[in-house]
Structure formats: structure tokens, C-alpha cells
Design a protein around this motif. Structure first.
Motif, PDB file in Angstrom:
ATOM      1  N   GLY A  67       0.802  -1.215   0.000  1.00 47.89           N
ATOM      2  CA  GLY A  67       0.000   0.000   0.000  1.00 47.89           C
ATOM      3  C   GLY A  67       0.838   1.269   0.000  1.00 47.89           C
ATOM      4  O   GLY A  67       1.950   1.308  -0.524  1.00 47.89           O
ATOM      5  N   TYR A  68       0.294   2.282   0.620  1.00 44.29           N
ATOM      6  CA  TYR A  68       0.884   3.620   0.594  1.00 44.29           C
ATOM      7  C   TYR A  68       2.164   3.688   1.425  1.00 44.29           C
ATOM      8  O   TYR A  68       2.256   3.102   2.495  1.00 44.29           O
ATOM      9  N   GLN A 107      -3.788   4.290   7.043  1.00 46.89           N
ATOM     10  CA  GLN A 107      -3.564   2.947   6.518  1.00 46.89           C
ATOM     11  C   GLN A 107      -2.962   2.022   7.574  1.00 46.89           C
ATOM     12  O   GLN A 107      -3.336   0.857   7.671  1.00 46.89           O
TER      13      GLN A 107
END
Length: 320
Positions: A67-68, A107
Motif C-alpha cells: 500500500g501507501y 492505513q
């Protein structure tokens, strides 16, 4: 899937990165520490884990395995010089630090005391981050850097040749993997969400990355060029320091081997070599003199600068 829409202006402004970007490699390699990742990285990952992961906790928090990751770690302007790139990271505006860390917290909601200080632009915390980035590179990337850089350079040469010979369509179609060129959009088919991204005249930088996780990373910062970083094919055994680069070091010395490797990617002035290899100007001048006397490089004066290039003998020695 994600669709990256390119206007006619964007297609005209496509750029191929000039060289390997050490900050993208840092981020992608840190992500590998907590990710199963491709088998090709297994021996390297085991070596890093055996050396201990505790000292890299800040970097692992900022670059989670999926992810980020914090965008400010890879400035959109790009860099080919590690220390210059880190200086750019440390100059990140406070608003960008805060925004990236908020996104990261959404996140991965893990509490980290230093994160609040970093979001506030605390200079001591920023310096600690910069030191940690340099330390990780020195400990775990630099021993294999000549081979890592060589493999990315081969991909960059391939891209430039393809662009010259067959044009933009062929270039974009050749990225491969999960990236598909369906004019006028680059389509990332492996993304689990559905998104449409618009470059909007900013242009796009194509950045091959050695440590990319079998996936494609993007950097989409308003007002800055759009960056597409994608994985390259790898040669088995890249992590073994007994590669050709290491054997060359044993013959002519580590620093001179690094100078030759640097010149394999293009002519450089003495100052540029010193900056790229973290040498003093005097040391860079001394090393180029020795290589010139050995017939491995040539040097010519242009105004007040001296420009160095590989000689045919030096290129043969490197196998280029």
C-alpha cells in the motif's frame, strides 16, 4: 484497476529517468523486509534480517510492505545522488510531512512517538531520518550497488533505444508486467480498487526500479511530474559480492572501480564524480589521473571544467 490518463501534452512530455534513483531503491528495499516478495530477493532479505531490524523501525514505519508509503521519501524531482536526494527530503514543507503522515496513519494506525515530531517538521527528528536513510544504504545497498545500478542502467538503455527506434507507443507497451498501454491510458490491472488518475499536462517520468515488489509504484503530487516506478528483470546472484564488479575492485581498487562504473553511464566532470561517489574533489582528481594514465579513461577540458569519459579500453574492461 487503475487508469492513468495521458493527454497529448503528457505524451510529448514523457521522460525516461537519467539514472537509478537511490531514494526509490531505498523505499522499495525497505518494503521488502516485511514482505514475502519475489524469491530473487530472498538471500538479500535474510542477510538484512540476520543483521537486525530494530534500528530500521522508523524507515519500516514510513515504508510499509504494502500500500501507501510516505510520498516525501521520493521527491518528484528525482535524484541520482543519494545525499542530494536526502537533503531534498529534509526540506519537505511541514504541510506535506503532515499530510503524508496522516495518510500513512489512516492505513497503518500504529503509534510512533517520533511521528508527531516529524509531522511538525522537528529538525532533530528530520536529521535522524536522514542519518537512518544513509546508514541503511551503506549497510545493505552499497555492497551490491555496482551490480544493482548496472542492471537498472541496462533497462534505461533498452528504453532509450526503443523510444528512438520505435516511438512512444512501443516504449509504453514495453513496460510489461501489470502495466498495459491502452491509448490514451496506462492501465494497472493488478490494483484492487478502481481509479482514474489524470496527469493533466505535468508529463510523466518512467523510472525503472531494482527493488520494486513485482508491482508498479506511482507518485502523484499536484503540480509535479507524475512518476511511474516499475520493476525490472533481475540476474540471479546479484546479492553475491563476488560478482564481476567485486573482482574488478580487487584488481584496480574499490574507488577506481566505482569511478569507471559511474562513467559507464555517461561523461562526468571531476566535481560531478566527487558528488556522485561522495569523494573529496582532490580524491576524485587523483583517481581520474590514475585511470587516465592507465588508459582506462580520457579527459578533456571544457572551459573551467574537465570532462571525463570511458576510453575504449575502459569500456572493454567493464564489458560495456
Amino acid at each position: 484497476m487503475w487508469r492513468i490518463h495521458l493527454s497529448t501534452d503528457d505524451v510529448r512530455r514523457i521522460r525516461i529517468a537519467p539514472d537509478i534513483d537511490p531514494l526509490w531503491e531505498l523505499v522499495h528495499s525497505i518494503q521488502l523486509l516485511d514482505n514475502g516478495g519475489p524469491v530473487i530477493f530472498g538471500p538479500w532479505r535474510r542477510r538484512v534480517r540476520l543483521a537486525g531490524l530494530a534500528r530500521w523501525s522508523m524507515l519500516r514505519h514510513l515504508s510499509p510492505p504494502m500500500g501507501y508509503f510516505a510520498d516525501f521519501l521520493t521527491p518528484a524531482t528525482g535524484t541520482t545522488d543519494l545525499r542530494a536526494g536526502i537533503e531534498e527530503v529534509l526540506r519537505t514543507p511541514r504541510s506535506c510531512l503532515r499530510s503524508d503522515l496522516v495518510t500513512l496513519h489512516e492505513q497503518c494506525p500504529r503509534a510512533a512517538g517520533w511521528a508527531r515530531d516529524l509531522a511538525a517538521g522537528d529538525q532533530q527528528t528530520l536529521r535522524a531520518l536522514g542519518a537512518n536513510l544513509i546508514q541503511f544504504h551503506e549497510a545493505h545497498l552499497k555492497p551490491s550497488w555496482a551490480e544493482i545500478r548496472s542492471q537498472v542502467s541496462e533497462e534505461l538503455v533498452r528504453l532509450r533505444r526503443l523510444l528512438c527506434d520505435e516511438g512512444v507507443d512501443a516504449l509504453l507497451a514495453s513496460i510489461g508486467g501489470h502495466v498495459h498501454w491502452e491509448a490514451p491510458a496506462l492501465v494497472l490491472r493488478n490494483k484492487k480498487t478502481d481509479r482514474d488518475l489524470y496527469v493533466e499536462g505535468r508529463g510523466i517520468i518512467i523510472q525503472p526500479s531494482f527493488f520494486a515488489l513485482g508491482d508498479t509504484s506511482i507518485l502523484d503530487v499536484p503540480g509535479e511530474p507524475f512518476v511511474l516506478a516499475y520493476p525490472i528483470p533481475h540476474r540471479v546472484g546479484w546479492w553475491d559480492t563476488r560478482t564481476e564488479g567485486a573482482r574488478l575492485e580487487a584488481v584496480i581498487g574499490k574507488t577506481r572501480a566505482e569511478v569507471l562504473d559511474c562513467l559507464a553511464n555517461g561523461d562526468r566532470t571531476t566535481t560531478e564524480l566527487a558528488r556522485a561517489l561522495d569523494l573529496s574533489s582532490a580524491t576524485a582528481s587523483e583517481q581520474t589521473k590514475a585511470l587516465r594514465e592507465a588508459g582506462l579513461i580520457t579527459s578533456r577540458r571544457t572551459g573551467k571544467r574537465v570532462l571525463h569519459a570511458l576510453s575504449p579500453t575502459g569500456a572493454t574492461l567493464l564489458g560495456t
